[in-house]
Design a protein around this motif. Structure first.
Motif, PDB file in Angstrom:
ATOM      1  N   HIS A  55      25.298  13.213 -15.807  1.00  0.00           N
ATOM      2  CA  HIS A  55      23.292  12.737 -16.379  1.00  0.00           C
ATOM      3  C   HIS A  55      23.846  12.087 -17.373  1.00  0.00           C
ATOM      4  O   HIS A  55      24.061  11.912 -18.785  1.00  0.00           O
ATOM      5  N   ILE A  56      23.585  10.750 -16.697  1.00  0.00           N
ATOM      6  CA  ILE A  56      24.260   9.614 -17.985  1.00  0.00           C
ATOM      7  C   ILE A  56      22.651   8.984 -18.539  1.00  0.00           C
ATOM      8  O   ILE A  56      22.203   8.228 -19.430  1.00  0.00           O
ATOM      9  N   MET A  57      21.400   9.545 -17.975  1.00  0.00           N
ATOM     10  CA  MET A  57      20.552   8.737 -18.963  1.00  0.00           C
ATOM     11  C   MET A  57      18.321   9.277 -18.966  1.00  0.00           C
ATOM     12  O   MET A  57      18.104   9.788 -17.325  1.00  0.00           O
ATOM     13  N   PRO A  58      18.672   9.759 -20.031  1.00  0.00           N
ATOM     14  CA  PRO A  58      17.628  10.732 -20.267  1.00  0.00           C
ATOM     15  C   PRO A  58      16.319  10.125 -20.109  1.00  0.00           C
ATOM     16  O   PRO A  58      16.195   8.727 -20.498  1.00  0.00           O
ATOM     17  N   TRP A  59      15.126  10.416 -19.604  1.00  0.00           N
ATOM     18  CA  TRP A  59      13.770   9.783 -19.617  1.00  0.00           C
ATOM     19  C   TRP A  59      12.461  10.634 -19.702  1.00  0.00           C
ATOM     20  O   TRP A  59      12.750  11.993 -20.184  1.00  0.00           O
ATOM     21  N   ASN A  60      11.816   9.804 -20.332  1.00  0.00           N
ATOM     22  CA  ASN A  60      10.584  10.506 -20.898  1.00  0.00           C
ATOM     23  C   ASN A  60       9.479   9.523 -20.195  1.00  0.00           C
ATOM     24  O   ASN A  60      10.183   8.704 -19.776  1.00  0.00           O
TER      25      ASN A  60
ATOM     26  N   GLY B 251       0.912  -1.275  -0.161  1.00  0.00           N
ATOM     27  CA  GLY B 251      -0.033   0.186   0.214  1.00  0.00           C
ATOM     28  C   GLY B 251       0.823   1.438   0.204  1.00  0.00           C
ATOM     29  O   GLY B 251       0.249   2.542  -0.286  1.00  0.00           O
ATOM     30  N   GLY B 252       2.468   1.302   0.391  1.00  0.00           N
ATOM     31  CA  GLY B 252       3.258   2.324  -0.078  1.00  0.00           C
ATOM     32  C   GLY B 252       2.928   3.141  -1.228  1.00  0.00           C
ATOM     33  O   GLY B 252       2.992   2.555  -2.440  1.00  0.00           O
ATOM     34  N   HIS B 253       3.661   4.160  -0.979  1.00  0.00           N
ATOM     35  CA  HIS B 253       4.417   4.620  -2.697  1.00  0.00           C
ATOM     36  C   HIS B 253       5.701   4.992  -2.683  1.00  0.00           C
ATOM     37  O   HIS B 253       6.217   4.906  -2.027  1.00  0.00           O
ATOM     38  N   LEU B 254       5.576   5.558  -4.591  1.00  0.00           N
ATOM     39  CA  LEU B 254       7.034   5.817  -5.021  1.00  0.00           C
ATOM     40  C   LEU B 254       6.763   6.771  -5.252  1.00  0.00           C
ATOM     41  O   LEU B 254       6.276   7.060  -6.436  1.00  0.00           O
ATOM     42  N   VAL B 255       8.169   8.081  -5.270  1.00  0.00           N
ATOM     43  CA  VAL B 255       7.582   9.286  -6.232  1.00  0.00           C
ATOM     44  C   VAL B 255       9.268   9.137  -6.472  1.00  0.00           C
ATOM     45  O   VAL B 255      10.043   9.564  -6.403  1.00  0.00           O
ATOM     46  N   VAL B 256       9.192   9.443  -8.470  1.00  0.00           N
ATOM     47  CA  VAL B 256      10.099   9.542  -8.777  1.00  0.00           C
ATOM     48  C   VAL B 256      10.333  10.937  -9.492  1.00  0.00           C
ATOM     49  O   VAL B 256       9.207  11.227 -10.512  1.00  0.00           O
ATOM     50  N   THR B 257      11.679  11.586  -9.390  1.00  0.00           N
ATOM     51  CA  THR B 257      11.121  13.186 -10.375  1.00  0.00           C
ATOM     52  C   THR B 257      12.622  12.902 -11.312  1.00  0.00           C
ATOM     53  O   THR B 257      13.506  12.415 -10.640  1.00  0.00           O
ATOM     54  N   THR B 258      12.696  13.523 -12.480  1.00  0.00           N
ATOM     55  CA  THR B 258      13.368  14.398 -13.348  1.00  0.00           C
ATOM     56  C   THR B 258      13.032  14.560 -14.615  1.00  0.00           C
ATOM     57  O   THR B 258      12.593  15.015 -14.762  1.00  0.00           O
ATOM     58  N   PRO B 259      14.463  14.938 -15.030  1.00  0.00           N
ATOM     59  CA  PRO B 259      14.110  16.086 -16.431  1.00  0.00           C
ATOM     60  C   PRO B 259      12.893  15.666 -17.205  1.00  0.00           C
ATOM     61  O   PRO B 259      13.192  14.737 -17.572  1.00  0.00           O
ATOM     62  N   ASN B 260      12.874  15.123 -18.026  1.00  0.00           N
ATOM     63  CA  ASN B 260      11.692  14.892 -19.211  1.00  0.00           C
ATOM     64  C   ASN B 260      12.519  15.912 -20.430  1.00  0.00           C
ATOM     65  O   ASN B 260      12.734  16.659 -20.916  1.00  0.00           O
ATOM     66  N   VAL B 261      13.074  14.716 -21.448  1.00  0.00           N
ATOM     67  CA  VAL B 261      13.743  15.162 -22.667  1.00  0.00           C
ATOM     68  C   VAL B 261      12.569  15.108 -23.656  1.00  0.00           C
ATOM     69  O   VAL B 261      12.796  14.580 -24.768  1.00  0.00           O
ATOM     70  N   TRP B 262      11.577  14.719 -23.324  1.00  0.00           N
ATOM     71  CA  TRP B 262       9.862  14.602 -24.937  1.00  0.00           C
ATOM     72  C   TRP B 262       9.166  16.017 -25.179  1.00  0.00           C
ATOM     73  O   TRP B 262       8.624  15.934 -25.551  1.00  0.00           O
ATOM     74  N   TYR B 263       9.826  16.395 -24.486  1.00  0.00           N
ATOM     75  CA  TYR B 263       8.928  18.152 -24.425  1.00  0.00           C
ATOM     76  C   TYR B 263       9.720  18.840 -25.559  1.00  0.00           C
ATOM     77  O   TYR B 263      11.248  18.458 -26.465  1.00  0.00           O
ATOM     78  N   PRO B 264       9.262  19.751 -26.476  1.00  0.00           N
ATOM     79  CA  PRO B 264       9.581  19.800 -27.775  1.00  0.00           C
ATOM     80  C   PRO B 264      10.596  20.615 -28.281  1.00  0.00           C
ATOM     81  O   PRO B 264      11.350  20.308 -29.141  1.00  0.00           O
ATOM     82  N   GLN B 265      11.161  21.510 -27.577  1.00  0.00           N
ATOM     83  CA  GLN B 265      12.368  22.270 -27.339  1.00  0.00           C
ATOM     84  C   GLN B 265      13.546  21.031 -27.422  1.00  0.00           C
ATOM     85  O   GLN B 265      14.812  21.011 -27.869  1.00  0.00           O
TER      86      GLN B 265
ATOM     87  N   PRO C  84      19.004  18.438 -23.378  1.00  0.00           N
ATOM     88  CA  PRO C  84      19.625  19.213 -22.487  1.00  0.00           C
ATOM     89  C   PRO C  84      19.774  18.598 -21.847  1.00  0.00           C
ATOM     90  O   PRO C  84      18.824  17.928 -21.461  1.00  0.00           O
ATOM     91  N   SER C  85      20.747  19.230 -21.470  1.00  0.00           N
ATOM     92  CA  SER C  85      21.046  18.688 -19.778  1.00  0.00           C
ATOM     93  C   SER C  85      22.049  17.015 -19.987  1.00  0.00           C
ATOM     94  O   SER C  85      21.830  16.930 -18.336  1.00  0.00           O
ATOM     95  N   PHE C  86      22.099  16.838 -20.867  1.00  0.00           N
ATOM     96  CA  PHE C  86      22.645  15.280 -21.182  1.00  0.00           C
ATOM     97  C   PHE C  86      23.909  15.429 -22.316  1.00  0.00           C
ATOM     98  O   PHE C  86      23.275  15.554 -23.001  1.00  0.00           O
ATOM     99  N   PRO C  87      24.734  16.332 -21.733  1.00  0.00           N
ATOM    100  CA  PRO C  87      25.648  16.186 -23.141  1.00  0.00           C
ATOM    101  C   PRO C  87      26.942  15.258 -23.492  1.00  0.00           C
ATOM    102  O   PRO C  87      26.306  14.385 -22.610  1.00  0.00           O
ATOM    103  N   CYS C  88      27.735  15.339 -24.047  1.00  0.00           N
ATOM    104  CA  CYS C  88      28.439  14.330 -24.390  1.00  0.00           C
ATOM    105  C   CYS C  88      29.527  14.844 -23.888  1.00  0.00           C
ATOM    106  O   CYS C  88      30.229  15.789 -22.798  1.00  0.00           O
ATOM    107  N   LEU C  89      29.891  13.058 -23.275  1.00  0.00           N
ATOM    108  CA  LEU C  89      30.700  13.445 -21.595  1.00  0.00           C
ATOM    109  C   LEU C  89      32.348  12.870 -21.958  1.00  0.00           C
ATOM    110  O   LEU C  89      32.744  12.457 -21.212  1.00  0.00           O
ATOM    111  N   ALA C  90      33.059  12.996 -23.888  1.00  0.00           N
ATOM    112  CA  ALA C  90      33.502  12.128 -23.619  1.00  0.00           C
ATOM    113  C   ALA C  90      34.777  12.722 -22.743  1.00  0.00           C
ATOM    114  O   ALA C  90      34.620  14.469 -23.075  1.00  0.00           O
TER     115      ALA C  90
END
Length: 231
Positions: free
Chosen positions: A147-152, A105-119, A131-137
């Motif tokens: 920031h290694i894993m973009p989410w939508n 009956g418990g809850h999980l709350v997750v927040t993260t940048p969204n990479v699905w928006y038009p810009q 955005p926020s996920f640049p080349c890390l070479a």
């Protein structure tokens, strides 16, 4: 995490009932401060890669979430992972660990940048990076704050379902609103596509997924606040 998003998380939690909380990553302890200001008197544990124990926690582990949760982690009514999963290379392992430590009956709350928006989509088209996920070479260091894993919405929904969660929903927040007119225009094809998929849905689960996928929060929002409950 933007202050407006913190306020949205706290507003969603305000009327929820819970006595034990895991805050991972715990950072500067804003979640504990906010919940205590609301009158919640729960027992808080935290996990963080860098931060020392902030005031208000019963215990804080210094731990890398890429390795799941500490072996001696307890069980909790509420687990919050705010601005953490974009730094984790093993998100399914982490979500499965969250599921095991949440009480029925418990809850999980997750927040993260969204990479699905038009810009973000435009930038990916132009540069190949969100955005926020640049080349890390040349900057890649295991265990560092990258920031290694973009989410939508679809990606997050998929991983949460695979980990054994249900009742997966997006919480509206100020960053759910498009900032520019061209973003509203460019998002129309995605919104219309999702509406068509709603009409063709064969199950309640499929219909619910596409209704959320066709929302401003999923398509136009710069940030995601997602809640779920273990099955």
């Amino acid at each position: 995490m933007p202050p407006s998003s913190q306020e949205a998380v706290l507003a969603w939690l305000k009327d929820k009932k819970f006595t034990t909380v895991l805050d991972a990553p715990s950072g500067d302890g804003w979640l504990v401060k906010g919940l205590k200001a609301q009158g919640h008197g729960e027992e808080f544990d935290g996990i963080d890669l860098y931060e020392a124990a902030a005031e208000g926690y019963r215990r804080v582990w210094k731990h890398d979430l890429n390795e799941g949760l500490p072996a001696d982690c307890s069980t909790y009514d509420l687990v919050c992972c705010c601005e953490g999963i974009e730094h984790v290379g093993n998100p399914l392992l982490l979500f499965q660990a969250f599921k095991r430590c949440i009480t029925p009956g418990g809850h999980l709350v997750v927040t993260t940048p969204n990479v699905w928006y038009p810009q973000a989509r435009l930038q990916y088209l132009a540069r190949g990076f969100f955005p926020s996920f640049p080349c890390l070479a040349g900057k890649i260091v295991y265990g560092s704050h990258m920031h290694i894993m973009p989410w939508n919405w679809p990606q997050l929904y998929l991983y949460l379902k695979l980990a054994g969660f249900d009742q997966i929903q997006i919480v509206s927040e100020p960053l759910s609103v498009a900032k520019h007119l061209h973003e509203k225009i460019l998002s129309l094809p995605a919104l219309l596509y999702a509406r068509r998929r709603v009409r063709k849905a064969r199950t309640d689960e499929e219909r619910g997924f596409w209704e959320t996928a066709g929302s401003d929060m999923a398509v136009r929002g710069r940030h995601l606040i997602v809640t779920a409950r273990p099955t």
